[in-house]
Design an enzyme around this catalytic site. Structure first.
Site, short mmCIF file in Angstrom:
data_model
loop_
_atom_site.label_atom_id
_atom_site.label_comp_id
_atom_site.label_asym_id
_atom_site.label_seq_id
_atom_site.Cartn_x
_atom_site.Cartn_y
_atom_site.Cartn_z
N GLU A 35 10.50 3.12 23.12
CA GLU A 35 11.42 2.78 23.53
C GLU A 35 12.45 3.94 23.77
O GLU A 35 13.26 3.92 25.01
CB GLU A 35 12.34 1.91 22.75
CG GLU A 35 11.85 0.60 22.60
CD GLU A 35 11.91 -0.43 21.51
OE1 GLU A 35 11.84 -1.57 21.59
OE2 GLU A 35 13.02 0.06 20.50
N LYS A 46 22.75 24.89 34.19
CA LYS A 46 22.15 25.29 32.93
C LYS A 46 22.29 24.18 31.95
O LYS A 46 21.26 23.77 31.50
CB LYS A 46 22.76 26.42 32.18
CG LYS A 46 22.42 27.73 33.35
CD LYS A 46 23.24 29.12 32.61
CE LYS A 46 23.24 30.23 33.93
NZ LYS A 46 23.98 29.71 35.11
N THR A 54 -1.46 -7.53 37.91
CA THR A 54 -0.53 -7.38 38.95
C THR A 54 0.68 -8.38 38.82
O THR A 54 0.52 -9.52 38.22
CB THR A 54 -1.04 -7.57 40.44
OG1 THR A 54 -1.59 -8.88 40.45
CG2 THR A 54 -2.22 -6.60 40.61
N HIS A 55 1.91 -7.63 39.15
CA HIS A 55 3.11 -8.83 38.77
C HIS A 55 3.29 -9.30 37.48
O HIS A 55 3.95 -10.17 37.38
CB HIS A 55 3.11 -10.05 39.94
CG HIS A 55 2.80 -9.62 41.20
ND1 HIS A 55 3.99 -9.33 42.08
CD2 HIS A 55 1.79 -9.55 42.09
CE1 HIS A 55 3.35 -8.84 43.26
NE2 HIS A 55 2.23 -9.42 43.07
N ASN A 88 8.98 -1.84 14.77
CA ASN A 88 9.47 -1.54 16.08
C ASN A 88 8.78 -0.33 16.75
O ASN A 88 8.74 0.67 16.17
CB ASN A 88 11.11 -1.48 16.28
CG ASN A 88 11.76 -2.77 15.73
OD1 ASN A 88 11.25 -3.62 15.77
ND2 ASN A 88 12.71 -2.65 14.52
N ASN A 93 25.40 38.30 39.22
CA ASN A 93 24.89 37.52 39.79
C ASN A 93 23.40 37.56 40.06
O ASN A 93 22.69 36.23 40.05
CB ASN A 93 25.57 37.23 41.41
CG ASN A 93 26.97 37.07 41.68
OD1 ASN A 93 27.60 36.73 40.52
ND2 ASN A 93 27.44 37.20 42.82
N LYS A 137 9.58 -7.00 10.68
CA LYS A 137 9.63 -6.16 12.19
C LYS A 137 9.05 -4.62 11.90
O LYS A 137 8.98 -3.80 10.98
CB LYS A 137 11.03 -5.98 12.54
CG LYS A 137 11.71 -7.19 12.97
CD LYS A 137 11.35 -7.77 14.40
CE LYS A 137 11.52 -7.23 15.40
NZ LYS A 137 12.92 -6.85 15.79
N SER A 149 30.45 30.29 29.19
CA SER A 149 29.20 29.76 29.12
C SER A 149 28.30 29.93 28.21
O SER A 149 27.08 29.63 28.02
CB SER A 149 28.20 30.08 30.59
OG SER A 149 27.94 31.53 30.94
N GLN A 203 27.13 27.77 37.86
CA GLN A 203 27.21 27.83 36.29
C GLN A 203 26.87 26.30 35.77
O GLN A 203 26.12 26.52 34.60
CB GLN A 203 28.38 28.24 35.77
CG GLN A 203 28.15 28.41 34.15
CD GLN A 203 29.63 29.11 33.51
OE1 GLN A 203 29.83 30.21 33.84
NE2 GLN A 203 30.41 28.22 32.90
N SER A 261 13.17 -3.04 10.70
CA SER A 261 14.36 -3.37 11.05
C SER A 261 15.22 -3.44 9.62
O SER A 261 14.65 -3.58 8.43
CB SER A 261 14.29 -5.12 11.40
OG SER A 261 15.73 -5.75 11.34
#
Length: 464
Positions: free
Chosen positions: A290, A325, A155-156, A285, A110, A283, A23, A322, A277
């Site tokens: 995102e 992690k 709303t919606h 972006n 442990n 563009k 590990s 283990q 772009s």
């Protein structure tokens, strides 16, 4: 292959098995916590007379030197060791000989790994809270600057009623404030020390577990050694809290993506948080928003992975654990990075206030207030609702807003309308008359902002 448990075995571990079992590629991340835990453990061994005080001092000094060299880059953590615990202990033995071999007295890997993970998670809880507080400071600044910036509430995804940008931002302030509260609860629940639990049944050595807990700033020792080595509830809780934080960030990101679109143009994202772009020169972006939205699933994955790993594990420690992690570390870094980047993005983002105001006006967001106007004139609400519905249809047909109608046009639909209707349904009136607690009027928002100012002066981290 450097390992510290070979006495029981008569043949070398197969290399593929060793690699699968190892590990160190990811648990080296908490080298500092491993060394700090070892320093506390060996300090206690010396205090209790389990090893001599001179041996304890020598080990502590050597461990501090190892930590210094790792942090400076002078000492490189080698992948030839199975895990970070083996690396630290083997390096100590190389330097101190037999004295170094006494470090692990009264301790198991442990309880050692249980301690390291708890220390690392505890630190990350605080770091995440720091990032959230920075985000809240930016949100509060935007609120103070926009208590009279009118915009449509939705709303919606349909325009519903006029609100202010301060009111909209306040909803996210509440979300992230709850997130900080969750982190505080997690910290308080997890802040108990598993060191001294041994493999699962404690030890015959006269350890002072209260002392090691005190040295490591825990409230006290865990009270059951089996649970001490096998508990990962705190990590599941933290990953759940991070998932909720990411959900809130993702919702906020989705709105910014919509607001940034050509159709809305509510905001302009700073060039530093946008990209262009490769083929379309026009563009700009919203890549950071995102990516935050996308990385939310990554954090969810870490939570689901650990829940699935833990669901069938009998007491006490099993090697399955283990797996707590690698994905957790990724989720920690992902969430903290997303909060920091998101904070920078909204701090530099420009709000197109005139566009927001016009959008609220053109979306019939004052229709409810027009109905309320009729009710106050004695029209039953259900009738008023129908009258305003006909007004909206009329406006859609004409391509106008309610405010653009003449009094004669309004009276043709209902004679109850008078000249005072235009003041009653103005955007400013619609917002300013909503004065209940939590509503968008400036009066209400100023009171809420004052509460938030006091909240920002406090810090739960100073109280734990």
């Amino acid at each position: 292959m450097a390992q510290l448990w070979g006495g029981r075995f008569t043949k070398e571990t197969d290399q593929l098995v060793y690699n699968f079992n190892a590990s160190i590629s990811f648990d080296q991340k908490f080298y500092k916590e491993d060394i700090e835990g070892s320093i506390a453990h060996v300090t206690m061994l010396g205090k209790q007379g389990i090893i001599s005080q001179a041996e304890s001092n020598d080990i502590v000094a050597c461990l501090k030197q190892i930590l210094k060299e790792v942090e400076s880059g002078e000492l490189e953590i080698s992948s030839k060791y199975e895990d970070i615990h083996s690396f630290v202990e083997a390096t100590l033995i190389d330097r101190l000989g037999d004295t170094g071999k006494k470090l692990h007295t009264g301790r198991s890997r442990n309880d050692q790994v249980a301690l390291d993970m708890r220390l690392f998670t505890r630190k990350t809880v605080k770091e995440t809270d720091d990032e959230l507080k920075e985000l809240l400071a930016v949100i509060l600044k935007i609120m103070k600057e926009n208590t009279q910036t009118i915009m449509p509430g939705f709303t919606h995804l349909q325009k519903a009623q006029p609100i202010t940008l301060a009111h909209h931002m306040g909803a996210y302030f509440e979300m992230f404030k709850r997130d900080r509260s969750r982190l505080c609860d997690i910290y308080k629940r997890m802040n108990y020390c598993p060191l001294g639990s041994g493999a699962l049944a404690g030890t015959t050595y006269p350890l002072d577990r209260d002392y090691t807990a005190q040295l490591l700033d825990f409230y006290g020792p865990t009270l059951n050694s089996m649970d001490g080595v096998s508990d990962r509830d705190y990590l599941i809780e933290f990953l759940s809290a991070l998932s909720t934080i990411m959900m809130h960030l993702s919702r906020f990101s989705e709105e910014i993506i919509i607001w940034n679109s050509n159709e809305y143009q509510f905001v302009e994202i700073d060039d530093a948080y946008s990209t262009g772009s490769s083929i379309m020169p026009q563009k700009k972006n919203p890549d950071i928003a995102e990516l935050v939205r996308g990385k939310t699933g990554r954090v969810y994955g870490a939570l689901m992975s650990l829940l699935t790993t833990m669901k069938g594990i009998p007491l006490a420690y099993n090697k399955d654990m283990q797996e707590d992690k690698e994905l957790a570390f990724d989720a920690f870094d992902t969430a903290k990075g997303c909060i920091a980047l998101f904070t920078g993005m909204i701090d530099t983002m420009k709000f197109n206030k005139d566009v927001m105001r016009k959008s609220a006006n053109n979306g019939f967001t004052n229709a409810t207030d027009a109905a309320d106007y009729l009710v106050k004139k004695g029209v039953p609400f259900r009738d008023a609702h129908g009258i305003v519905g006909r007004i909206v249809l009329y406006c859609i047909d004409k391509g106008i807003a309610i405010d653009d109608m003449s009094i004669d046009e309004l009276k043709a639909i209902s004679p109850v309308f008078e000249e005072d209707v235009f003041d009653a349904i103005s955007m400013e009136t619609c917002v300013s008359t909503r004065c209940t607690v939590g509503a968008p009027s400036k009066t209400s928002m100023d009171k809420v902002i004052a509460v938030y100012d006091e909240y920002m002066k406090s810090n739960w981290q100073n109280e734990v």
